[in-house]
Design a protein around this motif. Sequence first.
Motif, PDB file in Angstrom:
ATOM      1  N   PRO A  70       0.827  -1.206   0.000  1.00  0.00           N
ATOM      2  CA  PRO A  70       0.000   0.000   0.000  1.00  0.00           C
ATOM      3  C   PRO A  70       0.863   1.258   0.000  1.00  0.00           C
ATOM      4  N   ALA A  71       0.289   2.342  -0.467  1.00  0.00           N
ATOM      5  CA  ALA A  71       0.990   3.623  -0.442  1.00  0.00           C
ATOM      6  C   ALA A  71       1.248   4.041   0.996  1.00  0.00           C
ATOM      7  N   ILE A  72       2.334   4.773   1.221  1.00  0.00           N
ATOM      8  CA  ILE A  72       2.702   5.178   2.582  1.00  0.00           C
ATOM      9  C   ILE A  72       1.584   5.959   3.252  1.00  0.00           C
ATOM     10  N   SER A  73       0.817   6.730   2.459  1.00  0.00           N
ATOM     11  CA  SER A  73      -0.266   7.529   3.034  1.00  0.00           C
ATOM     12  C   SER A  73      -1.401   6.662   3.567  1.00  0.00           C
ATOM     13  N   GLU A  74      -1.446   5.391   3.138  1.00  0.00           N
ATOM     14  CA  GLU A  74      -2.504   4.486   3.575  1.00  0.00           C
ATOM     15  C   GLU A  74      -2.114   3.712   4.831  1.00  0.00           C
ATOM     16  N   ILE A  75      -0.860   3.820   5.246  1.00  0.00           N
ATOM     17  CA  ILE A  75      -0.369   3.070   6.400  1.00  0.00           C
ATOM     18  C   ILE A  75      -0.407   3.959   7.634  1.00  0.00           C
ATOM     19  N   ARG A  76      -0.986   3.463   8.682  1.00  0.00           N
ATOM     20  CA  ARG A  76      -1.092   4.245   9.917  1.00  0.00           C
ATOM     21  C   ARG A  76      -0.312   3.566  11.033  1.00  0.00           C
ATOM     22  N   GLY A  77       0.326   4.384  11.879  1.00  0.00           N
ATOM     23  CA  GLY A  77       0.985   3.861  13.058  1.00  0.00           C
ATOM     24  C   GLY A  77      -0.033   3.602  14.157  1.00  0.00           C
ATOM     25  N   PRO A  78       0.433   3.448  15.392  1.00  0.00           N
ATOM     26  CA  PRO A  78      -0.492   3.114  16.486  1.00  0.00           C
ATOM     27  C   PRO A  78      -1.457   4.234  16.856  1.00  0.00           C
ATOM     28  N   ARG A  79      -1.163   5.481  16.456  1.00  0.00           N
ATOM     29  CA  ARG A  79      -2.047   6.613  16.732  1.00  0.00           C
ATOM     30  C   ARG A  79      -2.494   6.628  18.197  1.00  0.00           C
ATOM     31  N   LYS A  80      -1.537   6.642  19.099  1.00  0.00           N
ATOM     32  CA  LYS A  80      -1.864   6.665  20.525  1.00  0.00           C
ATOM     33  C   LYS A  80      -2.585   7.946  20.927  1.00  0.00           C
ATOM     34  N   LEU A  81      -2.440   9.002  20.125  1.00  0.00           N
ATOM     35  CA  LEU A  81      -3.163  10.247  20.383  1.00  0.00           C
ATOM     36  C   LEU A  81      -4.549  10.242  19.737  1.00  0.00           C
ATOM     37  N   GLY A  82      -4.923   9.109  19.121  1.00  0.00           N
ATOM     38  CA  GLY A  82      -6.247   8.998  18.526  1.00  0.00           C
ATOM     39  C   GLY A  82      -6.490  10.088  17.500  1.00  0.00           C
ATOM     40  N   PRO A  83      -7.655  10.728  17.529  1.00  0.00           N
ATOM     41  CA  PRO A  83      -7.980  11.751  16.534  1.00  0.00           C
ATOM     42  C   PRO A  83      -7.172  13.033  16.692  1.00  0.00           C
ATOM     43  N   LEU A  84      -6.410  13.160  17.790  1.00  0.00           N
ATOM     44  CA  LEU A  84      -5.564  14.342  17.985  1.00  0.00           C
ATOM     45  C   LEU A  84      -4.234  14.223  17.246  1.00  0.00           C
TER      46      LEU A  84
ATOM     47  N   GLN B 187     -13.854   9.592  24.194  1.00  0.00           N
ATOM     48  CA  GLN B 187     -14.082  11.007  24.481  1.00  0.00           C
ATOM     49  C   GLN B 187     -12.848  11.831  24.138  1.00  0.00           C
ATOM     50  N   ILE B 188     -13.070  13.031  23.580  1.00  0.00           N
ATOM     51  CA  ILE B 188     -12.023  14.026  23.450  1.00  0.00           C
ATOM     52  C   ILE B 188     -12.372  15.194  24.373  1.00  0.00           C
ATOM     53  N   ILE B 189     -11.335  15.798  24.958  1.00  0.00           N
ATOM     54  CA  ILE B 189     -11.524  16.821  25.983  1.00  0.00           C
ATOM     55  C   ILE B 189     -10.618  18.007  25.676  1.00  0.00           C
ATOM     56  N   ARG B 190     -11.174  19.192  25.809  1.00  0.00           N
ATOM     57  CA  ARG B 190     -10.390  20.426  25.642  1.00  0.00           C
ATOM     58  C   ARG B 190     -10.433  21.196  26.957  1.00  0.00           C
ATOM     59  N   ASN B 191      -9.288  21.287  27.593  1.00  0.00           N
ATOM     60  CA  ASN B 191      -9.151  22.005  28.858  1.00  0.00           C
ATOM     61  C   ASN B 191      -8.419  23.295  28.552  1.00  0.00           C
TER      62      ASN B 191
ATOM     63  N   SER C 176     -18.042  13.005  22.291  1.00  0.00           N
ATOM     64  CA  SER C 176     -17.649  11.675  21.822  1.00  0.00           C
ATOM     65  C   SER C 176     -16.847  11.796  20.535  1.00  0.00           C
ATOM     66  N   ALA C 177     -15.912  10.853  20.331  1.00  0.00           N
ATOM     67  CA  ALA C 177     -15.098  10.852  19.115  1.00  0.00           C
ATOM     68  C   ALA C 177     -14.540   9.465  18.871  1.00  0.00           C
ATOM     69  N   GLY C 178     -14.326   9.165  17.594  1.00  0.00           N
ATOM     70  CA  GLY C 178     -13.683   7.923  17.213  1.00  0.00           C
ATOM     71  C   GLY C 178     -12.216   8.145  16.935  1.00  0.00           C
ATOM     72  N   GLU C 179     -11.443   7.074  16.928  1.00  0.00           N
ATOM     73  CA  GLU C 179      -9.989   7.173  16.825  1.00  0.00           C
ATOM     74  C   GLU C 179      -9.523   7.866  15.550  1.00  0.00           C
ATOM     75  N   ASN C 180     -10.273   7.711  14.451  1.00  0.00           N
ATOM     76  CA  ASN C 180      -9.849   8.277  13.173  1.00  0.00           C
ATOM     77  C   ASN C 180     -10.737   9.421  12.706  1.00  0.00           C
ATOM     78  N   ASP C 181     -11.523   9.989  13.619  1.00  0.00           N
ATOM     79  CA  ASP C 181     -12.381  11.111  13.242  1.00  0.00           C
ATOM     80  C   ASP C 181     -11.540  12.302  12.789  1.00  0.00           C
ATOM     81  N   THR C 182     -12.027  13.010  11.789  1.00  0.00           N
ATOM     82  CA  THR C 182     -11.332  14.194  11.298  1.00  0.00           C
ATOM     83  C   THR C 182     -12.084  15.482  11.627  1.00  0.00           C
ATOM     84  N   GLU C 183     -13.230  15.354  12.274  1.00  0.00           N
ATOM     85  CA  GLU C 183     -13.979  16.527  12.743  1.00  0.00           C
ATOM     86  C   GLU C 183     -14.221  16.355  14.237  1.00  0.00           C
ATOM     87  N   LEU C 184     -13.620  17.228  15.033  1.00  0.00           N
ATOM     88  CA  LEU C 184     -13.616  17.083  16.483  1.00  0.00           C
ATOM     89  C   LEU C 184     -14.428  18.204  17.114  1.00  0.00           C
ATOM     90  N   HIS C 185     -15.406  17.828  17.920  1.00  0.00           N
ATOM     91  CA  HIS C 185     -16.307  18.805  18.525  1.00  0.00           C
ATOM     92  C   HIS C 185     -16.022  18.930  20.024  1.00  0.00           C
TER      93      HIS C 185
END
Length: 208
Positions: free
Chosen positions: A8-22, A105-109, A123-132
């Motif tokens: 797969p192309a490098i852009s299609e490969i994801r690491g562990p994304r420990k920061l989730g959607p951040l 959950q995503i939190i903004r302090n 609420s948010a999913g790990e790969n969400d691109t719109e964060l509320h």
Amino acid sequence: MSTPVETPAISEIRGPRKLGPLTPLVGDWEGDVGIDLSYHNTDDITGHTSYFEKATFTPIPIQENGQQTLWGLNYSMTAWRHGEEAMDPFHDEIGFLLWDKANGQIIRNVVFGRGIAILAGSSAGENDTELHFDAKPGDPSYGILQNKYLMQRAEIRDFTSTFTVIDDETISYTSDLLLRLAATGAEMHHTDQNTLRRVKRFHPGTGA
């Protein structure tokens, strides 16, 4: 003969994304198309102001609350009115963005230099691109505090904000404070929006 495996192309490969959607936010950013809509006390009018902005999002150590594990960023956002870039900024905020994977959950302090503190989230999913990030006064989880002067003159009734990941090098945001103004007796929306482009990645090779 075995069938070759397509890589797969490098852009299609994801690491562990420990920061989730951040994860896509990490780095230094700048934006020059900011628009602020607010009440101008001096002129007793509601008007628009354009601005230039710098933002930094830096990973922090894991935060643990008993069985809860949070990954996150500390961040700062500073804005200057166009024509005043060499002067004091008209807006400054610092805070944390946190990712609670187990609870989705995503939190903004965030603390604003004007004497306002907000804990917002949704609420948010790990790969969400719109964060509320949403908060209301008196909410025991996602609430709002402001100093006495502002409470008497521009009471915050609601806070909503959205970060949108447009692509690998571009993000945008909108922010809306619903205020009750003592000067007019009416409610108004104080809004901000900007598009930011990454000017520096945080990576071992960058010296960051």
